[in-house]
Design a protein around this motif. Structure first.
Motif, PDB file in Angstrom:
ATOM      1  N   PRO B  13       0.816  -1.222   0.000  1.00  0.00           N
ATOM      2  CA  PRO B  13       0.000   0.000   0.000  1.00  0.00           C
ATOM      3  C   PRO B  13       0.847   1.268   0.000  1.00  0.00           C
ATOM      4  O   PRO B  13       0.504   2.250  -0.678  1.00  0.00           O
ATOM      5  CB  PRO B  13      -0.804  -0.108   1.295  1.00  0.00           C
ATOM      6  CG  PRO B  13      -0.780  -1.534   1.657  1.00  0.00           C
ATOM      7  CD  PRO B  13       0.518  -2.085   1.146  1.00  0.00           C
ATOM      8  N   ALA B  14       1.979   1.260   0.722  1.00  0.00           N
ATOM      9  CA  ALA B  14       2.842   2.449   0.743  1.00  0.00           C
ATOM     10  C   ALA B  14       3.375   2.724  -0.657  1.00  0.00           C
ATOM     11  O   ALA B  14       3.401   3.880  -1.113  1.00  0.00           O
ATOM     12  CB  ALA B  14       3.991   2.239   1.716  1.00  0.00           C
ATOM     13  N   ALA B  15       3.771   1.658  -1.355  1.00  0.00           N
ATOM     14  CA  ALA B  15       4.230   1.830  -2.729  1.00  0.00           C
ATOM     15  C   ALA B  15       3.091   2.385  -3.568  1.00  0.00           C
ATOM     16  O   ALA B  15       3.293   3.252  -4.435  1.00  0.00           O
ATOM     17  CB  ALA B  15       4.715   0.502  -3.290  1.00  0.00           C
ATOM     18  N   GLY B  16       1.872   1.870  -3.296  1.00  0.00           N
ATOM     19  CA  GLY B  16       0.706   2.380  -4.001  1.00  0.00           C
ATOM     20  C   GLY B  16       0.541   3.875  -3.778  1.00  0.00           C
ATOM     21  O   GLY B  16       0.270   4.632  -4.718  1.00  0.00           O
ATOM     22  N   ALA B  17       0.740   4.311  -2.527  1.00  0.00           N
ATOM     23  CA  ALA B  17       0.606   5.742  -2.231  1.00  0.00           C
ATOM     24  C   ALA B  17       1.613   6.542  -3.040  1.00  0.00           C
ATOM     25  O   ALA B  17       1.298   7.608  -3.576  1.00  0.00           O
ATOM     26  CB  ALA B  17       0.809   5.972  -0.735  1.00  0.00           C
ATOM     27  N   ALA B  18       2.839   6.010  -3.144  1.00  0.00           N
ATOM     28  CA  ALA B  18       3.870   6.723  -3.900  1.00  0.00           C
ATOM     29  C   ALA B  18       3.484   6.819  -5.376  1.00  0.00           C
ATOM     30  O   ALA B  18       3.642   7.870  -6.003  1.00  0.00           O
ATOM     31  CB  ALA B  18       5.215   6.012  -3.742  1.00  0.00           C
ATOM     32  N   VAL B  19       2.961   5.722  -5.914  1.00  0.00           N
ATOM     33  CA  VAL B  19       2.568   5.729  -7.325  1.00  0.00           C
ATOM     34  C   VAL B  19       1.408   6.704  -7.545  1.00  0.00           C
ATOM     35  O   VAL B  19       1.415   7.507  -8.483  1.00  0.00           O
ATOM     36  CB  VAL B  19       2.167   4.304  -7.780  1.00  0.00           C
ATOM     37  CG1 VAL B  19       1.505   4.344  -9.142  1.00  0.00           C
ATOM     38  CG2 VAL B  19       3.381   3.398  -7.786  1.00  0.00           C
ATOM     39  N   VAL B  20       0.427   6.633  -6.647  1.00  0.00           N
ATOM     40  CA  VAL B  20      -0.763   7.481  -6.782  1.00  0.00           C
ATOM     41  C   VAL B  20      -0.382   8.952  -6.821  1.00  0.00           C
ATOM     42  O   VAL B  20      -0.935   9.751  -7.573  1.00  0.00           O
ATOM     43  CB  VAL B  20      -1.748   7.183  -5.629  1.00  0.00           C
ATOM     44  CG1 VAL B  20      -2.721   8.316  -5.440  1.00  0.00           C
ATOM     45  CG2 VAL B  20      -2.480   5.881  -5.898  1.00  0.00           C
ATOM     46  N   MET B  21       0.647   9.313  -6.021  1.00  0.00           N
ATOM     47  CA  MET B  21       1.067  10.710  -5.972  1.00  0.00           C
ATOM     48  C   MET B  21       1.507  11.228  -7.334  1.00  0.00           C
ATOM     49  O   MET B  21       1.416  12.410  -7.625  1.00  0.00           O
ATOM     50  CB  MET B  21       2.217  10.863  -4.982  1.00  0.00           C
ATOM     51  CG  MET B  21       1.760  11.216  -3.588  1.00  0.00           C
ATOM     52  SD  MET B  21       3.150  11.806  -2.633  1.00  0.00           S
ATOM     53  CE  MET B  21       3.017  10.801  -1.179  1.00  0.00           C
ATOM     54  N   ALA B  32      -5.613   2.851  -9.701  1.00  0.00           N
ATOM     55  CA  ALA B  32      -4.320   2.455  -9.139  1.00  0.00           C
ATOM     56  C   ALA B  32      -4.480   2.050  -7.677  1.00  0.00           C
ATOM     57  O   ALA B  32      -3.952   1.018  -7.238  1.00  0.00           O
ATOM     58  CB  ALA B  32      -3.320   3.603  -9.257  1.00  0.00           C
ATOM     59  N   ALA B  33      -5.257   2.846  -6.928  1.00  0.00           N
ATOM     60  CA  ALA B  33      -5.463   2.516  -5.515  1.00  0.00           C
ATOM     61  C   ALA B  33      -6.145   1.164  -5.387  1.00  0.00           C
ATOM     62  O   ALA B  33      -5.755   0.321  -4.565  1.00  0.00           O
ATOM     63  CB  ALA B  33      -6.303   3.598  -4.843  1.00  0.00           C
ATOM     64  N   LEU B  34      -7.148   0.936  -6.253  1.00  0.00           N
ATOM     65  CA  LEU B  34      -7.841  -0.342  -6.200  1.00  0.00           C
ATOM     66  C   LEU B  34      -6.885  -1.478  -6.534  1.00  0.00           C
ATOM     67  O   LEU B  34      -6.868  -2.522  -5.874  1.00  0.00           O
ATOM     68  CB  LEU B  34      -9.024  -0.338  -7.176  1.00  0.00           C
ATOM     69  CG  LEU B  34      -9.893  -1.599  -7.141  1.00  0.00           C
ATOM     70  CD1 LEU B  34     -10.578  -1.717  -5.790  1.00  0.00           C
ATOM     71  CD2 LEU B  34     -10.924  -1.600  -8.250  1.00  0.00           C
ATOM     72  N   GLY B  35      -6.050  -1.256  -7.563  1.00  0.00           N
ATOM     73  CA  GLY B  35      -5.104  -2.287  -7.978  1.00  0.00           C
ATOM     74  C   GLY B  35      -4.162  -2.668  -6.843  1.00  0.00           C
ATOM     75  O   GLY B  35      -3.977  -3.852  -6.554  1.00  0.00           O
ATOM     76  N   PHE B  36      -3.614  -1.669  -6.181  1.00  0.00           N
ATOM     77  CA  PHE B  36      -2.653  -1.973  -5.113  1.00  0.00           C
ATOM     78  C   PHE B  36      -3.333  -2.653  -3.933  1.00  0.00           C
ATOM     79  O   PHE B  36      -2.759  -3.555  -3.327  1.00  0.00           O
ATOM     80  CB  PHE B  36      -1.937  -0.695  -4.676  1.00  0.00           C
ATOM     81  CG  PHE B  36      -0.773  -0.361  -5.546  1.00  0.00           C
ATOM     82  CD1 PHE B  36       0.460  -0.971  -5.334  1.00  0.00           C
ATOM     83  CD2 PHE B  36      -0.892   0.542  -6.586  1.00  0.00           C
ATOM     84  CE1 PHE B  36       1.541  -0.680  -6.144  1.00  0.00           C
ATOM     85  CE2 PHE B  36       0.187   0.851  -7.398  1.00  0.00           C
ATOM     86  CZ  PHE B  36       1.403   0.241  -7.181  1.00  0.00           C
ATOM     87  N   THR B  37      -4.566  -2.222  -3.592  1.00  0.00           N
ATOM     88  CA  THR B  37      -5.220  -2.873  -2.456  1.00  0.00           C
ATOM     89  C   THR B  37      -5.614  -4.309  -2.818  1.00  0.00           C
ATOM     90  O   THR B  37      -5.539  -5.192  -1.975  1.00  0.00           O
ATOM     91  CB  THR B  37      -6.460  -2.091  -1.995  1.00  0.00           C
ATOM     92  OG1 THR B  37      -7.252  -1.784  -3.136  1.00  0.00           O
ATOM     93  CG2 THR B  37      -6.073  -0.802  -1.298  1.00  0.00           C
ATOM     94  N   LEU B  38      -5.997  -4.527  -4.076  1.00  0.00           N
ATOM     95  CA  LEU B  38      -6.342  -5.899  -4.479  1.00  0.00           C
ATOM     96  C   LEU B  38      -5.102  -6.787  -4.452  1.00  0.00           C
ATOM     97  O   LEU B  38      -5.164  -7.947  -4.026  1.00  0.00           O
ATOM     98  CB  LEU B  38      -6.971  -5.909  -5.868  1.00  0.00           C
ATOM     99  CG  LEU B  38      -8.433  -5.460  -5.912  1.00  0.00           C
ATOM    100  CD1 LEU B  38      -8.950  -5.451  -7.336  1.00  0.00           C
ATOM    101  CD2 LEU B  38      -9.309  -6.365  -5.042  1.00  0.00           C
ATOM    102  N   LEU B  39      -3.972  -6.225  -4.891  1.00  0.00           N
ATOM    103  CA  LEU B  39      -2.724  -6.977  -4.826  1.00  0.00           C
ATOM    104  C   LEU B  39      -2.433  -7.365  -3.383  1.00  0.00           C
ATOM    105  O   LEU B  39      -2.000  -8.493  -3.092  1.00  0.00           O
ATOM    106  CB  LEU B  39      -1.587  -6.117  -5.394  1.00  0.00           C
ATOM    107  CG  LEU B  39      -0.183  -6.704  -5.292  1.00  0.00           C
ATOM    108  CD1 LEU B  39      -0.092  -7.996  -6.087  1.00  0.00           C
ATOM    109  CD2 LEU B  39       0.859  -5.714  -5.795  1.00  0.00           C
ATOM    110  N   ASP B  40      -2.727  -6.446  -2.479  1.00  0.00           N
ATOM    111  CA  ASP B  40      -2.500  -6.719  -1.063  1.00  0.00           C
ATOM    112  C   ASP B  40      -3.407  -7.848  -0.566  1.00  0.00           C
ATOM    113  O   ASP B  40      -2.980  -8.691   0.213  1.00  0.00           O
ATOM    114  CB  ASP B  40      -2.760  -5.438  -0.262  1.00  0.00           C
ATOM    115  CG  ASP B  40      -1.732  -5.268   0.842  1.00  0.00           C
ATOM    116  OD1 ASP B  40      -0.614  -5.797   0.688  1.00  0.00           O
ATOM    117  OD2 ASP B  40      -2.046  -4.607   1.848  1.00  0.00           O
ATOM    118  N   VAL B  41      -4.664  -7.853  -1.038  1.00  0.00           N
ATOM    119  CA  VAL B  41      -5.575  -8.942  -0.667  1.00  0.00           C
ATOM    120  C   VAL B  41      -5.003 -10.263  -1.143  1.00  0.00           C
ATOM    121  O   VAL B  41      -4.980 -11.257  -0.402  1.00  0.00           O
ATOM    122  CB  VAL B  41      -6.976  -8.712  -1.267  1.00  0.00           C
ATOM    123  CG1 VAL B  41      -7.870  -9.895  -0.984  1.00  0.00           C
ATOM    124  CG2 VAL B  41      -7.591  -7.445  -0.709  1.00  0.00           C
ATOM    125  N   ALA B  42      -4.507 -10.271  -2.393  1.00  0.00           N
ATOM    126  CA  ALA B  42      -3.956 -11.508  -2.946  1.00  0.00           C
ATOM    127  C   ALA B  42      -2.781 -11.996  -2.105  1.00  0.00           C
ATOM    128  O   ALA B  42      -2.678 -13.185  -1.781  1.00  0.00           O
ATOM    129  CB  ALA B  42      -3.509 -11.265  -4.390  1.00  0.00           C
TER     130      ALA B  42
END
Lengths: 479, 491
Positions: B13-21, B32-42
């Motif tokens: 998620p932190a990497a996701g935050a960096a990308v989202v920025m 992008a946020a959805l993608g990173f959180t789904l990756l985290d679920v996986a």
């Protein structure tokens, strides 16, 4: 003193000599400089500081006493000198544009800052009450003048006058303590004092002398009950000078206090009780009074009072960890406080002062990046992880608990919860209010560099404190 | 070196935050946020599937030096108690992103950055094996949560954000002192496992117990430290409420399980009756307050206080049934209450009213919505066949075994929850379709269904077949109780 000893002493004090000679050259050269070439002054001053820094680091090694035991170059002094270099360099970078806007350019400004630096450096290295006094006076005389540098503004004049009078009184008190010590022990050297008293640490006369010295020094760091000058002087002085005073001279004051207080003579008396009371009252006053401030600079003045109180707790803890905790605290404080002041200085543009907190309404909407930076500094000042401010407080608390002062630690954290309120209030104004008016911050490249350096320090030390902690521990004496 | 699965889960998620920025359009930010959180679920599912349920040891352990001078390490690991919460946090992360898809229409990028930062810190709390790391994550969450409530919340958001911030800060500062005291008592270590093995004198345990209690009780929240919660919930945006109820409240209870019980066993046993009494008070008081609410969100918020009372009741029953029940109930509460806040958010987006009196006959206008709402309402009141029934039954059995009177009081709470939940459902969903006349309400769309369905699946899955979930918890609970009872038999 033989010629060889003198030469050795000169070598040990080379950084100080460089700064003093450099500032003298600048003082004369600055008069000959044609108008509009002010940038040259900044870079020349920066060069002087860098040269001094170079000399300091090449000298670094063990403890080198000089001038018959009045002066020493040890890791402790090198740590503080590095901190002074950092704070003055960032002040120079912040000053360039601000000085233009306020119309206070001119070589005297930079020369006075350099001389103040020389005073601070002497303070950090002094091991004799008299050399401490010389350094102290050199520093404060320069800051008196700098405080009144906005000649046309009444509050600047008033602040300078107040500062001079109160400062002179505190100096008198300090000197009285020194003379008492000399009368009782026949020496003013810190390490000989302990030996002279021998086995009676609770000598009443000496305790009185210590109390006077404490009072004189406590004034310089703005702790209760000698804090009254801080808000007025901070508000009246040019903001760049306020920024500088809140970190540099304050750290110098702490350097002296650490040297004096961790002297075996003082350490064996019960002076820590006085210090503990001072620390708690200082924190409480700083935190509670800051709650009702509307002026950003006044708020930061009270915040700096509260922070001084927290740092004093590290001295109360004592021991190697206690000393190191104060040193690390001051280093981190330099980054975060210069950062927030840098942001305030940046706001000064056109007819916009940036001093009223309400001016920052909706700042996040207009300048999200800068608002994020300010958020970082503010949360760091409040001591919220993962910022460096948290680690600074954490390490002081560790030192306190190690010495068994758990109750003091509890009081300290509760008061810092109070202090958190006014920092997050500013965050609230920036992020949760609608903008009232648009304004363009004076974000010059130099200010940008300052903000980048301070931000890197504030978040970097927070996430990776290991190296800085080790540095502070290795530079602390008494371990 | 083993594959750093937990670090990955924490930092995705932190990497996701960096990308989202770095992204420009709001649409890209959302995806992008959805993608990173789904990756985290996986990743969390991968972690669960590799989890050895037969062991009470910490698994997937990673350890790196961080601040060697103070023997602080960056150490991660999960056992049966934390594994479920790591998954829950990851799951609710994606749900929150979906829930804020259109509800958040300004400063989308900043919002998603806060949400993702929050996620990293929450996962850090549940996986930390170093007390310092735990505290840093625990406390750092204040920053994004303060902004989420204060910037994107309702009209009274500033007050609510301040209250939330100061309550939690003041609570956790005493905890910080406790942490430092433990550090010295344990011979200068922040290693959680080493600290669990300590045998502290009772008076120190007692002192630490109350220092910890303040911090954890504020987060749970236990009566009388609960007053920040309704304000925070009512003002927070939907995603904020989901995170608050779903994950944040669990952290207090998790703190009891991870620190108070194993590190301070004597004090935990000694004060268990007091803690159970406070829990029973929270159950009944929260239920009564919920009964009196007209605001949908407030009702769910107060019901949270009541439901979290069951969790702490189960913990301090200090027996296998109670402990298993409370851990499962924490998971259930995250799913069910998270869903209820989502439902309140969905209807609020359509009508801009949270007052129960404004609704009526919603079933005729939005049958799918009310159908699922019925499921979660029934789950929240612990009807057999739903997840909360299993959890609440276990907790109450444990509670009765530990203290008959307090168990009986807690049952009252179960009755109350039926009263306020059914009452709410009747007024909102049943009767003549007055709501259709007043507002234009459309039924749930596909995206919303995607957020709802996984939660519904867990309600029924745990309800009908709780075995795999209990299996994850089981060995760790046995081990924990052994730790408590071996060393905790009275001063």
């Amino acid at each position: 003193m033989t010629a060889a000893a003198l030469l050795a002493s000169i070598l040990v004090s080379l950084p100080e000599i460089i700064v003093i000679v450099g500032s003298s050259i600048l003082l004369i050269g600055g008069q000959l400089l044609p108008k509009g070439k002010d940038a040259l002054l900044v870079w020349a001053s920066v060069a002087v500081v860098l040269l001094a820094a170079l000399a300091t680091f090449t000298l670094s090694g063990g403890a080198e006493p000089a001038y018959a035991g009045m002066f020493v170059a040890d890791p402790f002094s090198i740590f503080f000198k590095s901190l002074f270099y950092l704070s003055i360099l960032l002040t120079f970078l912040l000053s360039r544009n601000y000085a233009d806007i306020e119309g206070i350019g001119g070589s005297e400004y930079y020369v006075l800052l350099l001389l103040a630096l020389a005073g601070m450096m002497i303070m950090a290295s002094a091991t004799d009450l008299l050399s401490i006094y010389v350094g102290l006076e050199l520093m404060v005389l320069c800051t008196y003048v700098l405080t009144g540098f906005l000649r046309r503004q009444q509050r600047s004049n008033e602040a300078a006058l107040k500062y001079v009078i109160l400062g002179a009184v505190s100096t008198g008190i300090f000197l009285y303590g020194v003379s008492l010590v000399y009368g009782l022990t026949g020496t003013t050297q810190l390490d000989r004092m302990a030996a002279a008293v021998g086995n009676d640490p609770l000598d009443q006369g000496l305790l009185l002398a210590v109390v006077f010295i404490v009072a004189g020094l406590v004034f310089k760091i703005g702790a209760v009950p000698f804090h009254m000058w801080v808000p007025d002087v901070y508000e009246g002085a040019p903001t760049t000078i306020t920024a500088f005073m809140s970190v540099g001279p304050k750290a110098a004051g702490f350097a002296v206090i650490l040297r004096v207080f961790l002297n075996p003579l003082v350490a064996s008396s019960n002076v820590w009780i006085i210090l503990a009371v001072i620390a708690v009252v200082t924190m409480a006053l700083g935190s509670f009074v800051a709650l009702v401030q509307d002026n950003f600079k006044r708020l930061l003045a009270y915040s700096s009072i509260a922070h001084a109180g927290f740092a004093i707790l590290g001295i109360v803890a004592g021991g190697a960890d206690g000393i190191a905790s104060v040193m690390l605290y001051l280093l981190i404080y330099t980054f975060m406080n210069l950062g927030i002041f840098g942001a305030v200085i940046m706001m000064r543009n056109g007819n916009f002062s940036g001093e009223v907190i309400e001016d920052y309404s909706g700042f996040a909407k207009l300048h999200p990046g800068l608002a994020l930076l300010m958020l970082l500094y503010l949360f760091s000042l409040a001591g919220i992880p993962p910022t460096a401010g948290f680690f600074a407080k954490f390490y002081v608390l560790v030192a306190l608990v190690e010495r068994g002062f758990v109750l003091l630690a509890v009081i300290a954290v509760l008061l810092s919860a109070v202090a958190a309120y006014f920092y997050i209030r500013i965050v609230m104004v920036m992020f949760m209010r609608e903008p009232v008016r648009a304004f363009e911050p004076a974000l010059t490249p130099l200010v940008g560099i300052t903000l980048a350096v301070t931000a890197a320090g504030t978040i970097g030390i927070g996430l990776f404190p290991a190296w800085f902690l080790k540095l502070a521990q290795q530079s602390a004496f008494g371990g | 070196m083993a594959f750093p699965l937990l670090s990955l889960i924490v930092f995705v998620p932190a990497a996701g935050a960096a990308v989202v920025m770095l992204l420009r359009s709001d649409e890209a930010v959302r995806w992008a946020a959805l993608g990173f959180t789904l990756l985290d679920v996986a990743l969390a599912i991968a972690m669960l599937s590799g989890f050895n349920t037969g062991s009470s040891e910490m698994q997937f352990v990673e350890k790196h030096p961080w601040v060697p001078a103070l023997s602080i390490t960056f150490a991660l690991g999960v056992d049966g108690i934390s594994a479920l919460f790591v998954f829950l946090t990851a799951l609710l992360g994606s749900v929150s992103v979906l829930a804020s898809w259109i509800a958040i229409d300004r400063k989308v990028k900043q919002f998603m950055v806060c949400l993702l930062a929050m996620q990293t810190l929450m996962l850090g709390v549940f996986t930390a094996l170093d007390l310092f790391l735990f505290y840093v994550c625990w406390e750092a969450m204040l920053i994004p949560m303060y902004l989420i409530i204060g910037v994107w919340g309702g009209d009274g958001r500033v007050y609510a954000a301040f209250k939330f911030f100061l309550y939690t800060l003041a609570g956790s500062l005493l905890f910080l002192i406790g942490v430092i005291v433990l550090y010295f008592e344990g011979g200068r270590t922040f290693d959680i496992l080493a600290l669990m093995a300590l045998d502290l004198p009772f008076d120190i345990q007692s002192w630490l117990f109350f220092a910890f209690l303040v911090a954890f009780a504020v987060k749970v929240p236990m009566v009388p430290l609960h007053t920040w919660l309704p304000d925070a919930h009512v003002q927070a945006p939907t995603a904020g409420s989901i995170i608050l109820a779903g994950v944040l409240l669990k952290m207090g209870a998790y703190g009891f399980l991870r620190f108070s019980l194993p590190m301070l066993p004597e004090a935990s046993v000694y004060y268990s009756t007091l803690m159970m009494a406070l829990s029973a008070l929270a159950i009944v008081y929260g239920g009564l307050l919920a009964l009196a609410q007209d605001d949908l969100k407030k009702l769910v918020a107060y019901s949270s206080i009541s439901h979290m009372g069951f969790v702490t009741l189960g913990i301090f029953a200090l027996n296998p049934l109670g402990l298993q029940g409370s851990i499962l109930q924490m998971f259930n509460h995250g799913v069910t209450t998270g869903a209820l806040f989502l439902f309140v958010g969905l209807i609020y987006e359509r009508t801009h009213s949270r007052s129960i009196a404004d609704y009526g006959g919603l079933m005729k206008v939005a049958p799918v919505y009310t159908g699922f709402l019925a499921l979660f309402v029934l789950s929240s009141m612990a009807l057999p066949g739903t997840n909360a029934f299993v959890g609440e039954l276990l907790v109450l059995s444990g509670g009765f075994a530990a203290n008959l009177t307090l168990g009986a009081v807690a049952v009252l709470g179960a009755l109350l929850s039926a009263a306020y939940l059914l009452g709410m459902y009747r007024k909102v969903a049943l009767g003549p379709a007055t709501v259709g006349a007043r507002f234009k309400v459309r039924d749930v769309n596909g995206r919303e269904l995607v957020a709802i369905l996984p939660l519904a699946v867990f309600v029924l899955w745990v309800g009908f077949y709780p075995k795999p979930f209990l299996a994850i918890i089981d060995s760790s609970v046995t081990h924990l109780l052994q730790q408590v009872h071996d060393r905790g038999n009275g001063p």
